[in-house]
Write a protein that holds these residues in place. Sequence first.
Motif, PDB file in Angstrom:
ATOM      1  N   ASN A  19       0.816  -1.214   0.000  1.00 55.35           N
ATOM      2  CA  ASN A  19       0.000   0.000   0.000  1.00 55.35           C
ATOM      3  C   ASN A  19       0.847   1.260   0.000  1.00 55.35           C
ATOM      4  O   ASN A  19       0.412   2.299  -0.508  1.00 55.35           O
ATOM      5  N   PHE A  22       1.476   2.140  -3.593  1.00 49.32           N
ATOM      6  CA  PHE A  22       0.333   2.772  -4.234  1.00 49.32           C
ATOM      7  C   PHE A  22       0.061   4.166  -3.674  1.00 49.32           C
ATOM      8  O   PHE A  22      -0.486   5.023  -4.376  1.00 49.32           O
ATOM      9  N   LEU A  25       2.417   6.241  -5.642  1.00 52.60           N
ATOM     10  CA  LEU A  25       1.904   6.333  -7.003  1.00 52.60           C
ATOM     11  C   LEU A  25       0.730   7.306  -7.092  1.00 52.60           C
ATOM     12  O   LEU A  25       0.651   8.118  -8.019  1.00 52.60           O
ATOM     13  N   GLY A  26      -0.178   7.235  -6.120  1.00 47.79           N
ATOM     14  CA  GLY A  26      -1.301   8.172  -6.091  1.00 47.79           C
ATOM     15  C   GLY A  26      -0.838   9.609  -5.920  1.00 47.79           C
ATOM     16  O   GLY A  26      -1.403  10.530  -6.519  1.00 47.79           O
ATOM     17  N   THR A  68      -6.652   7.137  -4.793  1.00 49.58           N
ATOM     18  CA  THR A  68      -5.616   6.107  -4.644  1.00 49.58           C
ATOM     19  C   THR A  68      -4.843   6.295  -3.348  1.00 49.58           C
ATOM     20  O   THR A  68      -4.560   5.328  -2.629  1.00 49.58           O
ATOM     21  N   ALA A  72      -4.826   3.653  -0.221  1.00 49.63           N
ATOM     22  CA  ALA A  72      -3.543   3.122   0.215  1.00 49.63           C
ATOM     23  C   ALA A  72      -3.254   3.494   1.670  1.00 49.63           C
ATOM     24  O   ALA A  72      -2.666   2.700   2.414  1.00 49.63           O
ATOM     25  N   VAL A 252      -4.357  -6.122 -12.582  1.00 50.68           N
ATOM     26  CA  VAL A 252      -5.002  -5.263 -11.588  1.00 50.68           C
ATOM     27  C   VAL A 252      -5.957  -6.068 -10.715  1.00 50.68           C
ATOM     28  O   VAL A 252      -5.998  -5.917  -9.486  1.00 50.68           O
ATOM     29  N   GLU A 256      -5.772  -6.748  -6.614  1.00 50.42           N
ATOM     30  CA  GLU A 256      -6.890  -6.459  -5.707  1.00 50.42           C
ATOM     31  C   GLU A 256      -7.286  -7.695  -4.905  1.00 50.42           C
ATOM     32  O   GLU A 256      -7.531  -7.603  -3.692  1.00 50.42           O
TER      33      GLU A 256
END
Length: 294
Positions: A19, A22, A25-26, A68, A72, A252, A256
């Motif tokens: 997380n 991500f 990344l977000g 996102t 995360a 993806v 998940e």
Amino acid sequence: MSAQESCLSLIKYFLFVFNLFFFVLGGLIFCFGTWILIDKTSFVSFVGLSFVPLQTWSKVLSVSGVLTMALALLGCVGALKELRCLLGLYFGMLLLLFATQITLGILISTQRVRLERRVQELVLRTIQSYRTNPDETAAEESWDYAQFQLRCCGWQSPRDWNKAQMLKANGSEELFVPCSCYNSTATNDSSGFDKLFLSQLSRLGPRAKLRQTADICALPAKAHIYREGCARSLQKWLHNNIISIVGICLGVGLLEVSGMALCLQLQRRAMGGEPALPLPGAEARLHDTLDIPV
């Protein structure tokens, strides 16, 4: 420490790192969208072209980045602190996202013909109203971008631009098409490409509306333009990239599902590690049942 506890600790930190990636990344997506929103001119100079409505895409990127990061962050804090409420919320959001993706995939597969017909109607309506309203050009710029990227012109053929009234403003019967149909690879002359670039770049300046209403970048159909319609080009693109698209969707979905499985394992550990609280009056009833004097 037992082997089971060691495995659960490994799952905990793996979910945290997962997380954390991500979350970063977000943050990058959010910063990229904010950059487009604040400094459009620099972004256009960096990319080279400005077909897509930048304000709309910048907001989409910013909102996607925030969502996102929020998801995360739930996973990071829930995994690190092993909080059942945060882990449950994180699991629920992942499950909702996964179910939404599955539903969209089923709808696209079952309603493909209807979707194609709807897209065709939208494109033809956009072509017909091309540059008639200077204040509403989002769909037109998006279609210009699609023609440029897919190397096509019109939906079925360049003759679809016969329906564009603004391209017939001079009363001539000659067919004109927008500069996004220009085939720059067919000739070394890049005048059409340069006109298109300057026309799109000028819309970001203070005289954007004036240039937009007074100057429409158009080329005669006899010039070097793409002769293939975008419907066929889109079909070719999907056929050539179907493996990549399916692979990305499966990847993806697998991420998940993995996140939900790890979250369930940590939830089981959190539930097993909490001592059960005695109910009020339970101790008195136990003494009465066993007839033990208090």
